[in-house]
Design a protein around this motif. Structure first.
Motif, PDB file in Angstrom:
ATOM      1  N   GLN A 172      -8.434  10.828  13.972  1.00  0.00           N
ATOM      2  CA  GLN A 172      -9.384   9.958  13.301  1.00  0.00           C
ATOM      3  C   GLN A 172      -9.137   9.966  11.806  1.00  0.00           C
ATOM      4  OE1 GLN A 172     -13.543  10.089  14.792  1.00  0.00           O
ATOM      5  NE2 GLN A 172     -12.874  11.946  15.811  1.00  0.00           N
ATOM      6  N   ASN A 173      -9.645   8.920  11.136  1.00  0.00           N
ATOM      7  CA  ASN A 173      -9.501   8.841   9.689  1.00  0.00           C
ATOM      8  C   ASN A 173     -10.684   9.444   8.953  1.00  0.00           C
ATOM      9  OD1 ASN A 173      -7.054   7.552   9.897  1.00  0.00           O
ATOM     10  ND2 ASN A 173      -7.951   5.521   9.900  1.00  0.00           N
ATOM     11  N   ASP A 190     -13.279  22.345  -8.640  1.00  0.00           N
ATOM     12  CA  ASP A 190     -12.987  21.142  -9.426  1.00  0.00           C
ATOM     13  C   ASP A 190     -11.521  20.732  -9.298  1.00  0.00           C
ATOM     14  OD1 ASP A 190     -11.851  23.274 -10.733  1.00  0.00           O
ATOM     15  OD2 ASP A 190     -12.569  22.723 -12.729  1.00  0.00           O
ATOM     16  N   GLY A 191     -10.844  21.209  -8.236  1.00  0.00           N
ATOM     17  CA  GLY A 191      -9.423  20.946  -8.097  1.00  0.00           C
ATOM     18  C   GLY A 191      -9.033  20.183  -6.856  1.00  0.00           C
ATOM     19  N   VAL A 192      -9.980  19.510  -6.198  1.00  0.00           N
ATOM     20  CA  VAL A 192      -9.669  18.705  -5.019  1.00  0.00           C
ATOM     21  C   VAL A 192     -10.236  17.306  -5.241  1.00  0.00           C
ATOM     22  CG1 VAL A 192      -9.865  18.440  -2.528  1.00  0.00           C
ATOM     23  CG2 VAL A 192      -9.745  20.737  -3.529  1.00  0.00           C
ATOM     24  N   PHE A 193      -9.356  16.309  -5.171  1.00  0.00           N
ATOM     25  CA  PHE A 193      -9.756  14.925  -5.365  1.00  0.00           C
ATOM     26  C   PHE A 193      -9.351  14.108  -4.144  1.00  0.00           C
ATOM     27  CE2 PHE A 193      -9.065  16.929  -9.434  1.00  0.00           C
ATOM     28  CZ  PHE A 193     -10.218  16.590 -10.131  1.00  0.00           C
ATOM     29  N   MET A 194     -10.015  12.969  -3.946  1.00  0.00           N
ATOM     30  CA  MET A 194      -9.830  12.212  -2.723  1.00  0.00           C
ATOM     31  C   MET A 194      -9.734  10.715  -3.014  1.00  0.00           C
ATOM     32  SD  MET A 194     -12.260  12.263   0.684  1.00  0.00           S
ATOM     33  CE  MET A 194     -11.615  13.856   1.234  1.00  0.00           C
ATOM     34  N   TYR A 195      -8.728  10.090  -2.386  1.00  0.00           N
ATOM     35  CA  TYR A 195      -8.641   8.635  -2.402  1.00  0.00           C
ATOM     36  C   TYR A 195      -9.820   8.039  -1.632  1.00  0.00           C
ATOM     37  CZ  TYR A 195      -3.688   8.544  -3.895  1.00  0.00           C
ATOM     38  OH  TYR A 195      -2.513   8.664  -4.584  1.00  0.00           O
ATOM     39  N   ASP A 196     -10.160   6.807  -1.944  1.00  0.00           N
ATOM     40  CA  ASP A 196     -11.134   6.091  -1.130  1.00  0.00           C
ATOM     41  C   ASP A 196     -10.499   5.615   0.169  1.00  0.00           C
ATOM     42  OD1 ASP A 196     -13.012   6.423  -3.133  1.00  0.00           O
ATOM     43  OD2 ASP A 196     -12.574   4.484  -4.072  1.00  0.00           O
ATOM     44  N   ALA A 197      -9.186   5.567   0.214  1.00  0.00           N
ATOM     45  CA  ALA A 197      -8.456   5.065   1.378  1.00  0.00           C
ATOM     46  C   ALA A 197      -8.206   6.171   2.403  1.00  0.00           C
ATOM     47  CB  ALA A 197      -7.125   4.467   0.941  1.00  0.00           C
ATOM     48  N   PRO A 198      -8.189   5.836   3.706  1.00  0.00           N
ATOM     49  CA  PRO A 198      -7.890   6.830   4.744  1.00  0.00           C
ATOM     50  C   PRO A 198      -6.399   7.092   4.849  1.00  0.00           C
ATOM     51  CG  PRO A 198      -8.225   4.691   5.735  1.00  0.00           C
ATOM     52  CD  PRO A 198      -8.520   4.520   4.268  1.00  0.00           C
ATOM     53  N   PRO A 199      -5.989   8.133   5.561  1.00  0.00           N
ATOM     54  CA  PRO A 199      -4.565   8.417   5.750  1.00  0.00           C
ATOM     55  C   PRO A 199      -3.875   7.283   6.501  1.00  0.00           C
ATOM     56  CG  PRO A 199      -5.913  10.300   6.395  1.00  0.00           C
ATOM     57  CD  PRO A 199      -6.845   9.146   6.205  1.00  0.00           C
ATOM     58  N   PRO A 200      -2.600   7.021   6.210  1.00  0.00           N
ATOM     59  CA  PRO A 200      -1.877   5.954   6.908  1.00  0.00           C
ATOM     60  C   PRO A 200      -1.294   6.385   8.247  1.00  0.00           C
ATOM     61  CG  PRO A 200      -0.489   6.910   5.234  1.00  0.00           C
ATOM     62  CD  PRO A 200      -1.818   7.603   5.111  1.00  0.00           C
ATOM     63  N   GLY A 239      -4.355  15.251 -12.115  1.00  0.00           N
ATOM     64  CA  GLY A 239      -4.530  16.267 -13.139  1.00  0.00           C
ATOM     65  C   GLY A 239      -3.950  17.586 -12.671  1.00  0.00           C
ATOM     66  N   LYS A 240      -4.764  18.643 -12.662  1.00  0.00           N
ATOM     67  CA  LYS A 240      -4.328  19.956 -12.194  1.00  0.00           C
ATOM     68  C   LYS A 240      -4.762  20.215 -10.750  1.00  0.00           C
ATOM     69  CE  LYS A 240      -4.328  22.072 -16.783  1.00  0.00           C
ATOM     70  NZ  LYS A 240      -4.847  23.189 -17.620  1.00  0.00           N
ATOM     71  N   GLY A 241      -5.250  19.185 -10.052  1.00  0.00           N
ATOM     72  CA  GLY A 241      -5.735  19.368  -8.692  1.00  0.00           C
ATOM     73  C   GLY A 241      -4.918  18.610  -7.662  1.00  0.00           C
ATOM     74  N   VAL A 242      -5.258  18.821  -6.394  1.00  0.00           N
ATOM     75  CA  VAL A 242      -4.595  18.154  -5.291  1.00  0.00           C
ATOM     76  C   VAL A 242      -5.335  16.851  -4.986  1.00  0.00           C
ATOM     77  CG1 VAL A 242      -5.967  19.348  -3.504  1.00  0.00           C
ATOM     78  CG2 VAL A 242      -3.665  18.499  -2.949  1.00  0.00           C
ATOM     79  N   LEU A 243      -4.605  15.853  -4.518  1.00  0.00           N
ATOM     80  CA  LEU A 243      -5.177  14.546  -4.189  1.00  0.00           C
ATOM     81  C   LEU A 243      -4.910  14.250  -2.731  1.00  0.00           C
ATOM     82  CD1 LEU A 243      -6.545  11.911  -5.093  1.00  0.00           C
ATOM     83  CD2 LEU A 243      -4.298  11.090  -5.844  1.00  0.00           C
ATOM     84  N   ILE A 244      -5.974  14.131  -1.937  1.00  0.00           N
ATOM     85  CA  ILE A 244      -5.853  13.902  -0.505  1.00  0.00           C
ATOM     86  C   ILE A 244      -6.493  12.567  -0.134  1.00  0.00           C
ATOM     87  CG2 ILE A 244      -5.751  16.363   0.026  1.00  0.00           C
ATOM     88  CD1 ILE A 244      -8.676  16.288   0.789  1.00  0.00           C
ATOM     89  N   TYR A 245      -6.334  12.181   1.137  1.00  0.00           N
ATOM     90  CA  TYR A 245      -6.902  10.923   1.613  1.00  0.00           C
ATOM     91  C   TYR A 245      -8.355  11.110   2.051  1.00  0.00           C
ATOM     92  CZ  TYR A 245      -2.133   9.013   1.862  1.00  0.00           C
ATOM     93  OH  TYR A 245      -0.867   8.582   1.573  1.00  0.00           O
ATOM     94  N   SER A 246      -9.063  10.017   2.151  1.00  0.00           N
ATOM     95  CA  SER A 246     -10.430  10.050   2.653  1.00  0.00           C
ATOM     96  C   SER A 246     -10.426  10.440   4.125  1.00  0.00           C
ATOM     97  CB  SER A 246     -11.079   8.666   2.485  1.00  0.00           C
ATOM     98  OG  SER A 246     -12.380   8.656   3.024  1.00  0.00           O
ATOM     99  N   ALA A 256      -4.352   1.412  -2.808  1.00  0.00           N
ATOM    100  CA  ALA A 256      -4.828   0.524  -3.868  1.00  0.00           C
ATOM    101  C   ALA A 256      -6.193   0.961  -4.374  1.00  0.00           C
ATOM    102  CB  ALA A 256      -4.887  -0.912  -3.347  1.00  0.00           C
ATOM    103  N   ALA A 257      -6.932   1.712  -3.545  1.00  0.00           N
ATOM    104  CA  ALA A 257      -8.278   2.135  -3.916  1.00  0.00           C
ATOM    105  C   ALA A 257      -8.232   3.270  -4.927  1.00  0.00           C
ATOM    106  CB  ALA A 257      -9.044   2.569  -2.669  1.00  0.00           C
ATOM    107  N   GLY A 258      -9.369   3.518  -5.583  1.00  0.00           N
ATOM    108  CA  GLY A 258      -9.462   4.593  -6.545  1.00  0.00           C
ATOM    109  C   GLY A 258      -9.664   5.938  -5.890  1.00  0.00           C
ATOM    110  N   TRP A 259      -9.949   6.965  -6.700  1.00  0.00           N
ATOM    111  CA  TRP A 259     -10.181   8.293  -6.168  1.00  0.00           C
ATOM    112  C   TRP A 259     -11.242   8.983  -7.005  1.00  0.00           C
ATOM    113  CZ3 TRP A 259      -8.959  11.785  -9.980  1.00  0.00           C
ATOM    114  CH2 TRP A 259      -8.005  11.414 -10.924  1.00  0.00           C
ATOM    115  N   SER A 260     -11.835  10.032  -6.425  1.00  0.00           N
ATOM    116  CA  SER A 260     -12.901  10.785  -7.073  1.00  0.00           C
ATOM    117  C   SER A 260     -12.888  12.214  -6.545  1.00  0.00           C
ATOM    118  CB  SER A 260     -14.261  10.128  -6.812  1.00  0.00           C
ATOM    119  OG  SER A 260     -14.508  10.054  -5.409  1.00  0.00           O
ATOM    120  N   GLN A 261     -13.780  13.060  -7.043  1.00  0.00           N
ATOM    121  CA  GLN A 261     -13.834  14.434  -6.561  1.00  0.00           C
ATOM    122  C   GLN A 261     -14.205  14.445  -5.088  1.00  0.00           C
ATOM    123  OE1 GLN A 261     -15.712  17.073  -9.272  1.00  0.00           O
ATOM    124  NE2 GLN A 261     -15.737  18.819  -7.878  1.00  0.00           N
TER     125      GLN A 261
END
Length: 262
Positions: free
Chosen positions: A201-202, A184-194, A9-16, A149-154
């Motif tokens: 650490q992840n 309300d502008g930071v979202f996170m994958y369920d997956a850790p960084p590759p 959306g209008k936010g950033v998406l980072i890894y878990s 492959a995993a989803g994401w959330s706030q």
């Protein structure tokens, strides 16, 4: 690095397990070289320095490039302080396989309200710390970008700000960049960084009085002196360089890339 993989959306998406160290709004990013259409032209938006990479989010919702994410191992950066005009960051970035484009590109970051040198120094410091955690898998080639492959959330609160105790004796310049991303502008994958980040650490792990994870605290004494090493020379603030890891040749200089594209 990968295109359009770090926004929601209008936010950033980072890894878990990834967290934002610095945030700056009103930054202009320009690319140069032989590039796909979506990377051409000047973009204005928000710049994030995280524990694992640099992320740019475009504020123009109709632009075909919405986000640009580059892990530290793909970057070569210089800090410029011209006699006339604003300070800026320039450099060269190498594409990750599967990241939406190929080859390499030069880039320029201009900060409308100042802070280019401080942000650039912080970027180089975090890159220097993160590079120590790269294992043998990085010696032959950088990992390809694979969409989680995993989803994401706030994202939870630890993702919004740097560790209160700093990192291995280094404290980010939050006096220059006191703002944090919108709640309300930071979202996170369920997956850790590759790939490894500043702590190797992840996950966030447990923190003590210093705000550092248990592994960070254990490694601090050994890493603190190394963290002061000369990736950046204060006597020559107009230039700084991240030594490339052993897995590949270093990207060309900004000038060389410019000549190649002409």
């Amino acid at each position: 690095m990968a295109l359009n993989s770090a926004h929601a959306g209008k936010g950033v998406l980072i890894y878990s397990g990834e967290s934002i160290i610095l945030f700056c709004d009103h930054v202009t990013m320009e690319f140069g070289g032989q590039l796909p259409a979506e990377m051409r032209g000047s973009k204005t938006g928000r710049l994030y320095l995280t524990t694992h990479r640099m992320i740019f989010n475009n504020k123009e919702s109709k632009d075909s490039l919405q986000s640009f994410a580059a892990p530290f191992f793909s970057l070569k950066v210089e800090l410029e302080q011209p006699v006339f005009g604003a300070n800026y960051i320039k450099g060269v970035v190498k594409a990750q396989p599967g990241g939406g484009w190929t080859g390499e590109a030069k880039f320029k970051l201009t900060f409308k309200h100042g802070g280019a040198i401080e942000f650039g120094q912080a970027m180089l410091k975090v890159a220097s710390l993160a590079s120590r955690n790269m294992n043998s898998s990085f010696q032959d080639a950088p990992p390809p970008y694979t969409p989680p492959a995993a989803g994401w959330s706030q994202a939870p609160p630890p993702a919004y700000a740097p560790s209160a105790g700093g990192y291995y004796g280094w404290v980010p310049p939050t006096n220059t960049f006191p703002d944090r991303p919108p709640a309300d502008g930071v979202f996170m994958y369920d997956a850790p960084p590759p790939y490894p980040g500043i702590s190797g650490q992840n996950g966030y792990g447990f923190t003590g009085a210093t705000g550092m994870s248990a592994a960070d605290a254990k490694a601090q004494e050994a890493a603190q002196s190394a963290a002061q090493s000369g990736y950046y020379d204060p006597s020559a603030p107009q230039y700084a360089y991240v030594p490339p890891p052993a897995y590949s040749e270093s990207p060309p200089s900004y000038d060389a890339a410019t000549k190649k594209s002409q």
